[in-house]
Design an enzyme around this catalytic site. Structure first.
Site, short mmCIF file in Angstrom:
data_model
loop_
_atom_site.label_atom_id
_atom_site.label_comp_id
_atom_site.label_asym_id
_atom_site.label_seq_id
_atom_site.Cartn_x
_atom_site.Cartn_y
_atom_site.Cartn_z
N ASP A 387 -6.17 11.00 3.12
CA ASP A 387 -7.18 10.04 3.54
C ASP A 387 -8.14 10.67 4.56
O ASP A 387 -7.72 11.51 5.37
CB ASP A 387 -6.47 8.84 4.18
CG ASP A 387 -7.38 7.63 4.35
OD1 ASP A 387 -8.44 7.58 3.71
OD2 ASP A 387 -7.01 6.73 5.12
N ASP A 390 -13.22 13.10 4.02
CA ASP A 390 -14.52 13.03 3.35
C ASP A 390 -15.68 12.91 4.32
O ASP A 390 -16.82 12.78 3.90
CB ASP A 390 -14.55 11.85 2.38
CG ASP A 390 -13.91 10.60 2.97
OD1 ASP A 390 -14.01 10.39 4.19
OD2 ASP A 390 -13.27 9.86 2.21
N ASP A 439 -12.07 2.48 0.56
CA ASP A 439 -11.73 1.22 1.22
C ASP A 439 -12.68 0.12 0.77
O ASP A 439 -13.63 -0.25 1.47
CB ASP A 439 -11.79 1.39 2.75
CG ASP A 439 -10.80 2.41 3.25
OD1 ASP A 439 -9.89 2.78 2.49
OD2 ASP A 439 -10.94 2.86 4.40
#
Length: 772
Positions: A387, A390, A439
């Protein structure tokens, strides 16, 4: 200028300066495959970009290229394309039938840029997907100016553009790449039939060079060539074909209670993914080790043993950041492992200062799978949910984060690697790399938007795609949850997740939603033999389980930008319900004959069909079987591999054209398949008037599954005779209770059916005489 011809192309040497066309000192044009033309100017990089496989298939030697030369040009011909170099001006690309596809302008080749002309109206795809929060309203088509980059969360990028007109263009670059399409407009000198495509690579440092590949073929051939160049995917473990429940805010006691409820209700589950909770976040080595307060039986393996008995795998979140004021943070400082010029900032969860590791550095990757993480892997964290890597300008930061975990795990274990990650750059697929869409908010609009996100990601090579089923932000309505599970059951990576404290178990959404969701999950598990066979097909062919309709019908204008339906394998078309309270739905079915999976009603394709939708119990999934289908299924289990599979049921819908299915199996857990320890067998069927021929090829591979019989369910008639020594039985029940092979006739929701029970693992042909 000196021109050198060899068996696979030409090299043009312009001396030490630029050539007459401004190309530079050299230009090489060579075939790397029957449908792959490599065009390169300048001096080749010693280290190719990560977008290319560092250990590519050696196929050039097997390509037959016919060369011809005259004063004006050199023509190079393979079985799939014709390339004509027009003496320092253009490179013309035609397909094997002589249809012109592209013209490359050599005068603009260099300085990391190249210009092409293509037919006006060519449907263009690839380049990029969508960030989690941006609108996906443009769908799949890529027109005008488009930028290839890995992007922010949920995005997928590749320096690759392709067209259903029959070509693709791949740039050897890990920097951002601009694709700038210019339409002819009103300029009188412009050819109104052509559009111009300029490709500009933001490679750093800039240099007078360009390295690109021109691919020719239909969509499946293009992605086969892309896999050859960029790398094939390893197989995910077989349990990853099942259902994943992810949750943020949980401890060991609740985890076991949830798993036991799944088992008591016989709702299938294979993977539980833990968020921050599993880590000792903020403590020394806390990014890599168990939180003993929440999971006291994690570090000694007792929790793993409990879950193993229940058939559940445990996977955990990983972050790219490390706490600065810890033992590992001080190590990262001493060894220069941080991203350049990054300042420490408070972590939003621990509130302690953190910085990101620079995974583009080999030393950082080698360190990341450290002793603490090895212990966590050995005691139960057997997959990686990566996670938040990015948020950098590097297209390869996320790729290299998972590369560190892939290389680290493979160095110590033969257990297959599984991961999901929050963005994608082409080349990542080599490292057991799944992508999820980020998300996302809950709600029907967000769910509907996932269709374009999935299919556009697949169009750049991110074949292992998933999403936060139910949405991450917010709490879905009961109907939204049920429909989201039905959608997710027909995606490559099937999982649910929510924000802190959100629970995504089916029983949390009322009895109606629970029943609809349970039925969808069980259908997914019934299709595991079908799904897992496409896991192998993706590895060998570059085309995955899910693909847009345009892959199979590239010349149908109705599917140029269709995100409402997709193919699930070769033989199932699905169009999930994504609107609240919907009582009817229109679905376009491409050419061919289609059968509704649930009702057995048949439709002729090439048109839009109008369907009634159950708006009260949300129990229906628009799902259609393609004529010629061969679909292996099994009884739904609580988890993948719960029972040995001794008989495989195969739903068969014979068509006038011969169709095939390559059934695949292996141990599901290790990389032994890389050494030939697998099981492969081709099933084929064809109808010719009142005769149906079903052929089973010889089994290949050294793996010996438990499988003893195929039970073929051949739809569309009852047989009056069967070839060979197959014994006739009066009913399916009698056939099933027999000890061996045979056949019987019957009736099911699809109409008349002939059942044939035949031994697996051996080649045989079965001819059925069918009455009308």
């Amino acid at each position: 200028m000196t021109v050198h011809l060899d068996a696979h192309g030409i090299t043009i040497d312009n001396g030490t300066g630029a050539g007459a066309a401004g190309v530079g000192a050299s230009l090489a044009i060579h075939f790397d495959g029957a449908g792959i033309l490599h065009v390169q100017t300048g001096v080749p990089d010693a280290q190719p970009a990560l977008v290319l496989d560092p250990h590519p298939e050696q196929t050039q030697a097997s390509v037959s290229v016919k060369m011809s030369e005259d004063k004006r040009s050199v023509t190079m011909t393979s079985e799939r394309l014709v390339a004509t170099w027009n003496r320092d001006t253009t490179l013309s690309i035609d397909d094997a039938n002589g249809r012109h596809l592209l013209t490359l302008y050599l005068s603009g080749l260099g300085d990391n840029r190249v210009a092409f002309m293509h037919a006006l109206g060519d449907a263009m795809y690839g380049i990029h997907g969508f960030n989690a929060t941006e609108p996906a309203t443009i769908g799949l088509l890529r027109q005008g100016n488009q930028l290839a980059k890995a992007g922010e969360q949920g995005n997928a990028g590749a320096p690759f553009v392709w067209s259903t007109a029959g070509y693709g263009l791949l740039v050897n670059s890990d920097g951002n790449v601009d694709f700038r399409e210019t339409l002819p407009g009103g300029k009188p000198q412009a050819d109104q039939r052509l559009a111009r495509l300029d490709i500009v690579s933001e490679a750093k440092p800039a240099k007078p060079a360009m390295d690109l590949y021109i691919l020719v073929g239909q969509p499946r051939e293009l992605f086969g060539a892309l896999a050859q160049l960029s790398g094939h995917t390893p197989l995910f473990p077989k349990w990853a074909m099942g259902f994943t429940n992810s949750q943020w805010g949980i401890d060991q006691q609740e985890l076991l209670q949830i798993v036991d409820t799944y088992r008591a209700k016989h709702i299938p589950l294979d993977n539980f993914t833990l968020d921050f909770d599993w880590k000792a976040w903020g403590e020394d080595w806390g990014e890599f080790r168990w939180n003993t307060t929440k999971f006291p039986d994690g570090p000694d393996g007792r929790l793993k043993a409990e879950l193993d008995r229940r058939g559940v795998h445990l996977t955990g979140i990983m972050k790219p950041r490390v706490h600065v004021d810890t033992a590992e943070g001080r190590y990262a400082t001493a060894h220069d492992l941080w991203r350049p010029d990054e300042k420490a900032t408070p972590d939003y969860f621990s509130h302690k200062p953190v910085k990101d590791i620079d995974f583009d550095k080999p030393a950082a990757r080698a360190w990341f799978f450290n002793d603490a993480l090895k212990h966590s892997f050995a005691t139960g964290i057997v997959g990686w949910w990566n996670d938040e890597a990015d948020n950098t300008p590097s297209n390869t930061q996320f790729l290299n984060m998972q590369r560190a975990l892939y290389d680290g795990q493979r160095a110590i274990s033969n257990e297959r690697v599984w991961s999901i990650n929050r963005n994608f750059w082409l080349g990542a697929q080599r490292y057991a790399y799944g992508l999820w869409s980020g998300d996302i908010p809950t709600g029907f609009a967000s769910m509907a938007g996932q269709r374009a996100r999935m299919l556009s990601a697949i169009n750049v090579g991110a074949m292992q795609w998933g999403m936060d089923g139910g949405g991450f932000h917010g709490h879905p309505s009961d109907e939204n949850y049920a429909r989201w599970i039905e959608f997710g059951a027909f995606t490559p990576v099937f999982r649910v997740h929510g924000d802190f404290g959100q629970k995504r178990q089916p029983w949390m959404y009322g009895p109606v939603a629970e029943k609809a969701a349970t039925n969808a999950i069980r259908l997914r598990y019934a299709l595991i033999p079908y799904i897992y066979s496409y896991e192998y097909q993706r590895r060998v062919s570059g085309v995955g389980l899910v693909r847009p309709l345009l892959f199979d019908w590239p010349h149908d204008p109705q599917v140029r930008n269709d995100i409402g339906a997709w193919m699930f394998g070769d033989y199932l078309l699905v169009s999930p319900v994504v609107e609240p309270g919907q009582a009817s739905k229109d679905v376009y079915l491409p050419a061919g004959r289609w059968t509704d999976w649930f009702s057995g009603k048949t439709y002729q394709g090439g048109r839009t069909v109008h369907l009634a939708i159950d708006s009260r119990t949300w129990s229906d999934i628009p799902l259609f079987i393609r004529d010629g289908a061969i679909i292996p299924i099994q009884p739904a289990e609580d988890y993948v591999g719960q029972h040995p599979l001794t008989q495989l049921d195969v739903e068969v819908f014979p068509a006038a054209q011969r169709s095939t299915f390559d059934y695949y199996d292996d141990d599901g857990d290790t990389y032994d398949y890389e050494h030939g320890q697998d099981y492969r067998q081709t099933l084929a069927v064809q109808r010719n008037g009142d005769t149906v021929q079903f052929d089973i090829g010889a089994a290949a591979g050294s793996f010996k599954p438990a499988l003893q019989f195929y039970l073929l369910k051949i739809h569309g008639g009852t047989a009056t005779a069967a070839s060979g020594r197959l014994k006739s039985f009066g009913s399916l029940d009698a056939l099933q209770h027999s000890a061996g092979e045979g056949w019987a006739s019957g009736h099911d929701r699809y109409g008349d059916v002939t059942y044939v029970r035949v031994a697996a693992a051996q080649a045989t042909g079965i001819t059925l005489d069918m009455k009308r």
